[in-house]
Design an enzyme around this catalytic site. Structure first.
Site, PDB file in Angstrom:
ATOM      1  N   GLY A 149       0.836  -1.195   0.000  1.00 54.94           N
ATOM      2  CA  GLY A 149       0.000   0.000   0.000  1.00 54.94           C
ATOM      3  C   GLY A 149       0.870   1.243   0.000  1.00 54.94           C
ATOM      4  O   GLY A 149       2.108   1.157   0.028  1.00 54.94           O
ATOM      5  N   SER A 150       0.220   2.413  -0.013  1.00 53.38           N
ATOM      6  CA  SER A 150       0.975   3.659  -0.159  1.00 53.38           C
ATOM      7  C   SER A 150       1.792   4.000   1.081  1.00 53.38           C
ATOM      8  O   SER A 150       2.918   4.521   0.980  1.00 53.38           O
ATOM      9  CB  SER A 150       0.026   4.805  -0.504  1.00 53.38           C
ATOM     10  OG  SER A 150      -0.960   4.933   0.496  1.00 53.38           O
TER      11      SER A 150
ATOM     12  N   GLY B  65      -6.771  -4.790   3.220  1.00 51.22           N
ATOM     13  CA  GLY B  65      -7.096  -5.414   1.939  1.00 51.22           C
ATOM     14  C   GLY B  65      -7.563  -4.446   0.874  1.00 51.22           C
ATOM     15  O   GLY B  65      -7.956  -4.857  -0.220  1.00 51.22           O
ATOM     16  N   GLY B  66      -7.495  -3.132   1.201  1.00 56.89           N
ATOM     17  CA  GLY B  66      -7.850  -2.142   0.185  1.00 56.89           C
ATOM     18  C   GLY B  66      -7.006  -2.303  -1.075  1.00 56.89           C
ATOM     19  O   GLY B  66      -7.462  -2.065  -2.187  1.00 56.89           O
TER      20      GLY B  66
ATOM     21  N   GLU C 122      -0.602 -10.637   3.406  1.00 54.97           N
ATOM     22  CA  GLU C 122      -0.293  -9.791   4.570  1.00 54.97           C
ATOM     23  C   GLU C 122      -0.610 -10.517   5.876  1.00 54.97           C
ATOM     24  O   GLU C 122       0.162 -10.452   6.840  1.00 54.97           O
ATOM     25  CB  GLU C 122      -1.101  -8.487   4.494  1.00 54.97           C
ATOM     26  CG  GLU C 122      -0.623  -7.550   3.393  1.00 54.97           C
ATOM     27  CD  GLU C 122      -1.553  -6.365   3.160  1.00 54.97           C
ATOM     28  OE1 GLU C 122      -1.076  -5.369   2.627  1.00 54.97           O
ATOM     29  OE2 GLU C 122      -2.747  -6.436   3.511  1.00 54.97           O
TER      30      GLU C 122
END
Ligand code: 5RP
Length: 225
Positions: A29-30, A97-98, A105
């Site tokens: 993710g970011s 989970g986005g 993970e």
């Protein structure tokens, strides 16, 4: 502080927990990407660690930064995993989970001695469920599981990629995004989903996060077990 600066501050605080010789789970993710960049900088400065990436995207980033990465064929346990989140409540329960990586993970976190979660301030919630809960399902079961998820009391929809195709995870599965609005009993829902044939993994992380680092205007807020 912008959200980006909050993420950066949380990522920087998390990287300070990494010590020489550790095996470290690298989230997705970011926010996690900022952490991986910082790990790369420390590796260039002489830190010796082994990384276990939680997605193909993170593996690609880590490789490009010169971070040594391995899988479970090479290690049995991890010292630490650092990952982002979509929501975190006051009991360190998460929705993840986005980015569609919650299966790997959760596996990586489950083999880690500690999980550090990093995020910007808006990810803190009083009650989980505003973010749509991602549920990874095998493709064969998806048409049957979509109405089954809705019957749990949510609006359920298949996740799609930017090109309109059904989104495929790194493991080749589909994701059903479940909009509950609020989740009154996360433990019961997690159990229900975990015992549903065809569900590979859901995005509720209960009992995984040890330390939460939130970037705020007043500095990094730390919640420790
Ligand atoms: C990916 C995840 C991410 O950690 C989560 O979506 C948070 O991402 P971001 O930091 O980009 O908001 O669970 O599967």
């Amino acid at each position: 502080m912008t959200e980006d600066e909050q993420k950066q501050a949380a990522a920087k605080a998390a990287v300070d927990y990494i010590e020489d010789g550790m095996v470290v789970g690298l989230g997705t993710g970011s926010c996690a990407a900022k952490m991986v960049d910082l790990v790369g900088a420390r590796v260039r400065a002489g830190l010796s660690i082994t990384g276990v990436p939680t997605s193909e995207a993170t593996a690609t980033q880590a490789r490009a930064l010169g971070i040594k990465i391995v899988g479970f064929d090479a290690i049995k346990r991890l010292d630490l995993t650092i990952d982002g989140t979509d929501e975190v409540d006051g009991q360190r329960r998460l929705i993840k989970g986005g980015g569609g990586a919650h299966l790997r993970e959760k596996i990586v976190a489950s083999f880690s001695d500690r999980m550090i979660v990093i995020a910007e301030a808006k990810k803190q919630v009083a009650q989980l469920g505003v973010f749509k809960l991602p549920v990874e399902v095998i493709r064969f079961a998806a048409p049957a599981l979509l109405p089954k998820m809705a019957a749990l009391g949510c609006t359920a929809e298949m996740r799609r990629a930017a090109n309109g195709d059904l989104f495929l995870t790194d493991e080749g599965n589909y994701i059903i995004d479940c909009d509950f609005g609020r989740i009154n009993d996360p433990e019961a829902l997690a159990l229900r989903l975990s015992t549903t044939p065809g569900v590979v993994e859901h995005g509720l992380f209960i009992g995984y996060a040890d330390i939460i680092l939130i970037g705020t205007d007043d500095g990094v807020q730390i919640t420790d077990a």
